[in-house]
Scaffold this motif. Structure first.
Motif, PDB file in Angstrom:
ATOM      1  N   PRO A  49     -13.060 -13.151  11.462  1.00  0.00           N
ATOM      2  CA  PRO A  49     -14.212 -13.268  10.549  1.00  0.00           C
ATOM      3  C   PRO A  49     -13.979 -12.612   9.192  1.00  0.00           C
ATOM      4  N   TYR A  50     -12.927 -11.787   9.088  1.00  0.00           N
ATOM      5  CA  TYR A  50     -12.685 -11.039   7.847  1.00  0.00           C
ATOM      6  C   TYR A  50     -11.438 -11.542   7.122  1.00  0.00           C
ATOM      7  N   ARG A  51     -10.993 -12.739   7.475  1.00  0.00           N
ATOM      8  CA  ARG A  51      -9.766 -13.259   6.862  1.00  0.00           C
ATOM      9  C   ARG A  51     -10.006 -13.779   5.449  1.00  0.00           C
ATOM     10  N   GLU A  52     -11.259 -13.919   5.066  1.00  0.00           N
ATOM     11  CA  GLU A  52     -11.603 -14.295   3.694  1.00  0.00           C
ATOM     12  C   GLU A  52     -12.365 -13.142   3.049  1.00  0.00           C
ATOM     13  N   GLY A  53     -12.223 -12.985   1.745  1.00  0.00           N
ATOM     14  CA  GLY A  53     -12.951 -11.946   1.032  1.00  0.00           C
ATOM     15  C   GLY A  53     -12.183 -10.639   1.005  1.00  0.00           C
ATOM     16  N   SER A  54     -12.813  -9.599   0.425  1.00  0.00           N
ATOM     17  CA  SER A  54     -12.164  -8.303   0.244  1.00  0.00           C
ATOM     18  C   SER A  54     -12.176  -7.511   1.536  1.00  0.00           C
ATOM     19  N   CYS A  55     -11.025  -6.950   1.877  1.00  0.00           N
ATOM     20  CA  CYS A  55     -10.910  -6.243   3.149  1.00  0.00           C
ATOM     21  C   CYS A  55      -9.686  -5.345   3.115  1.00  0.00           C
ATOM     22  N   ILE A  56      -9.823  -4.159   3.682  1.00  0.00           N
ATOM     23  CA  ILE A  56      -8.685  -3.270   3.886  1.00  0.00           C
ATOM     24  C   ILE A  56      -8.641  -2.919   5.367  1.00  0.00           C
ATOM     25  N   ILE A  57      -7.467  -3.010   5.965  1.00  0.00           N
ATOM     26  CA  ILE A  57      -7.294  -2.777   7.393  1.00  0.00           C
ATOM     27  C   ILE A  57      -6.340  -1.607   7.584  1.00  0.00           C
ATOM     28  N   GLY A  58      -6.774  -0.595   8.303  1.00  0.00           N
ATOM     29  CA  GLY A  58      -5.932   0.541   8.634  1.00  0.00           C
ATOM     30  C   GLY A  58      -5.498   0.448  10.091  1.00  0.00           C
ATOM     31  N   ILE A  59      -4.201   0.391  10.326  1.00  0.00           N
ATOM     32  CA  ILE A  59      -3.667   0.224  11.681  1.00  0.00           C
ATOM     33  C   ILE A  59      -2.901   1.472  12.087  1.00  0.00           C
ATOM     34  N   ASP A  60      -3.260   2.011  13.232  1.00  0.00           N
ATOM     35  CA  ASP A  60      -2.539   3.160  13.784  1.00  0.00           C
ATOM     36  C   ASP A  60      -1.385   2.632  14.621  1.00  0.00           C
ATOM     37  N   ALA A 113      -0.213 -11.129   6.877  1.00  0.00           N
ATOM     38  CA  ALA A 113       0.383 -11.608   5.626  1.00  0.00           C
ATOM     39  C   ALA A 113       0.183 -13.112   5.478  1.00  0.00           C
ATOM     40  N   ALA A 114       0.227 -13.840   6.596  1.00  0.00           N
ATOM     41  CA  ALA A 114      -0.004 -15.286   6.556  1.00  0.00           C
ATOM     42  C   ALA A 114      -1.445 -15.597   6.155  1.00  0.00           C
ATOM     43  N   TRP A 115      -2.339 -14.635   6.332  1.00  0.00           N
ATOM     44  CA  TRP A 115      -3.729 -14.788   5.897  1.00  0.00           C
ATOM     45  C   TRP A 115      -3.940 -14.320   4.458  1.00  0.00           C
ATOM     46  N   GLY A 116      -2.884 -13.855   3.820  1.00  0.00           N
ATOM     47  CA  GLY A 116      -2.999 -13.422   2.436  1.00  0.00           C
ATOM     48  C   GLY A 116      -3.117 -11.931   2.237  1.00  0.00           C
ATOM     49  N   PHE A 117      -2.930 -11.143   3.309  1.00  0.00           N
ATOM     50  CA  PHE A 117      -2.955  -9.691   3.172  1.00  0.00           C
ATOM     51  C   PHE A 117      -1.588  -9.192   2.702  1.00  0.00           C
ATOM     52  N   THR A 118      -1.599  -8.097   1.941  1.00  0.00           N
ATOM     53  CA  THR A 118      -0.364  -7.451   1.527  1.00  0.00           C
ATOM     54  C   THR A 118      -0.256  -6.090   2.209  1.00  0.00           C
ATOM     55  N   LEU A 119       0.909  -5.474   2.092  1.00  0.00           N
ATOM     56  CA  LEU A 119       1.123  -4.128   2.615  1.00  0.00           C
ATOM     57  C   LEU A 119       1.047  -3.079   1.513  1.00  0.00           C
ATOM     58  N   ASN A 120       0.555  -3.469   0.360  1.00  0.00           N
ATOM     59  CA  ASN A 120       0.451  -2.532  -0.760  1.00  0.00           C
ATOM     60  C   ASN A 120      -0.873  -1.782  -0.708  1.00  0.00           C
ATOM     61  N   PRO A 121      -0.846  -0.446  -0.703  1.00  0.00           N
ATOM     62  CA  PRO A 121      -2.106   0.310  -0.745  1.00  0.00           C
ATOM     63  C   PRO A 121      -2.803   0.116  -2.090  1.00  0.00           C
ATOM     64  N   PRO A 122      -4.099   0.429  -2.169  1.00  0.00           N
ATOM     65  CA  PRO A 122      -4.860   0.179  -3.408  1.00  0.00           C
ATOM     66  C   PRO A 122      -4.266   0.912  -4.606  1.00  0.00           C
ATOM     67  N   SER A 123      -4.197   0.227  -5.732  1.00  0.00           N
ATOM     68  CA  SER A 123      -3.675   0.837  -6.963  1.00  0.00           C
ATOM     69  C   SER A 123      -4.791   1.351  -7.865  1.00  0.00           C
ATOM     70  N   VAL A 124      -6.034   0.930  -7.600  1.00  0.00           N
ATOM     71  CA  VAL A 124      -7.202   1.413  -8.346  1.00  0.00           C
ATOM     72  C   VAL A 124      -8.352   1.555  -7.357  1.00  0.00           C
ATOM     73  N   PRO A 125      -9.357   2.367  -7.683  1.00  0.00           N
ATOM     74  CA  PRO A 125     -10.491   2.524  -6.763  1.00  0.00           C
ATOM     75  C   PRO A 125     -11.334   1.255  -6.676  1.00  0.00           C
ATOM     76  N   GLN A 126     -11.823   0.989  -5.473  1.00  0.00           N
ATOM     77  CA  GLN A 126     -12.832  -0.039  -5.210  1.00  0.00           C
ATOM     78  C   GLN A 126     -12.450  -1.401  -5.773  1.00  0.00           C
TER      79      GLN A 126
END
Length: 246
Positions: A49-60, A113-126
């Motif tokens: 449900p979160y594959r579209e729009g703004s999202c950050i995922i933290g994986i342990d 990544a196939a859904w368009g996510f990157t492994l780059n942490p945020p470079s600016v707030p929000q």
């Protein structure tokens, strides 16, 4: 904007927990959770449900593991800096992970990544981003909560396990007083599940950890580079550790 935490089991034979937070103007709200995800497909089903729009995922879990043996530089640094708090990790390598069921973190990161996510942490707030980051709850808790020693609640006898879970739960409830704050639903306010079987307690432990991973991801999104330290890099693997602000 969503922040999602995944407490990834190293083997699909064990359950994975995930928690999704929704940004509401000035705080985070718990939107959804699961503590019984098995296969990678089930985990991606929770995330879909979160594959579209703004999202950050933290994986342990390790997301980048180029080394066949030995340990990643980021893991060695974390062990050196946080070992005295009992918050260091294990040496991570591809051979070791295969013994536990495979490189699930890498596989999940590639699927995202196939859904368009990157492994780059945020470079600016929000920012309006779609990113996945590797997080580690133990050192993150030391930093955010100012702990002198990591709260022990894993791999203990039943009595110590229950006491540790209660203490960890109380600590997490204090996130309601952080900035940004996390508003807990009523269902999360009880310190333990009604049924205190081993399976129920483990599910509760995993869900708490996933919620904290989600908060760390949301904290990193909110503050941007001022709110985190990146230990390691995209070539050799990295872990994001939050910086306490305020």
């Amino acid at each position: 904007m969503w922040a999602i935490g995944v407490d990834l089991a190293w083997s699909p034979r064990n359950p994975t927990a995930a928690v999704a937070l929704r940004w509401e103007e000035d705080h985070w709200e718990v939107e959804a959770w699961a503590d019984d995800l098995g296969s990678d497909a089930e985990i991606l089903g929770f995330l879909s449900p979160y594959r579209e729009g703004s999202c950050i995922i933290g994986i342990d879990a390790p997301l980048i593991v180029p080394n066949e043996e030995g340990s990643r530089p980021c893991d060695r640094e974390i062990a050196s800096r946080f070992g005295r708090y009992h918050a260091g990790g294990y040496p991570v390598n591809r051979r070791w992970l295969r013994a536990f069921g495979g490189l699930r973190g890498e596989a999940l990161a590639q699927a995202l990544a196939a859904w368009g996510f990157t492994l780059n942490p945020p470079s600016v707030p929000q920012a309006l981003i779609r990113t996945v980051i590797e997080v580690f709850p133990h050192p993150a808790a030391v930093i955010l909560f100012g702990l002198r020693r990591m709260i022990r609640y894993k791999r203990l006898g039943r009595g110590l396990w229950i006491r540790g879970l209660r203490r960890w739960h109380r600590q997490l409830l204090t996130l309601e007083h952080f900035h940004p704050l996390l508003r807990w639903p009523e269902a999360w306010r009880s310190s333990l599940p009604d049924r205190k079987t081993r399976r129920a307690l483990k599910a509760w432990e995993d869900r708490l950890d996933a919620a904290f991973c989600a908060y760390v991801a949301g904290y990193v999104w909110f503050y941007g580079p001022a709110g985190y330290e990146q230990i390691g890099d995209l070539q050799n693997g990295y872990v994001i550790i939050p910086r306490r602000i305020g």
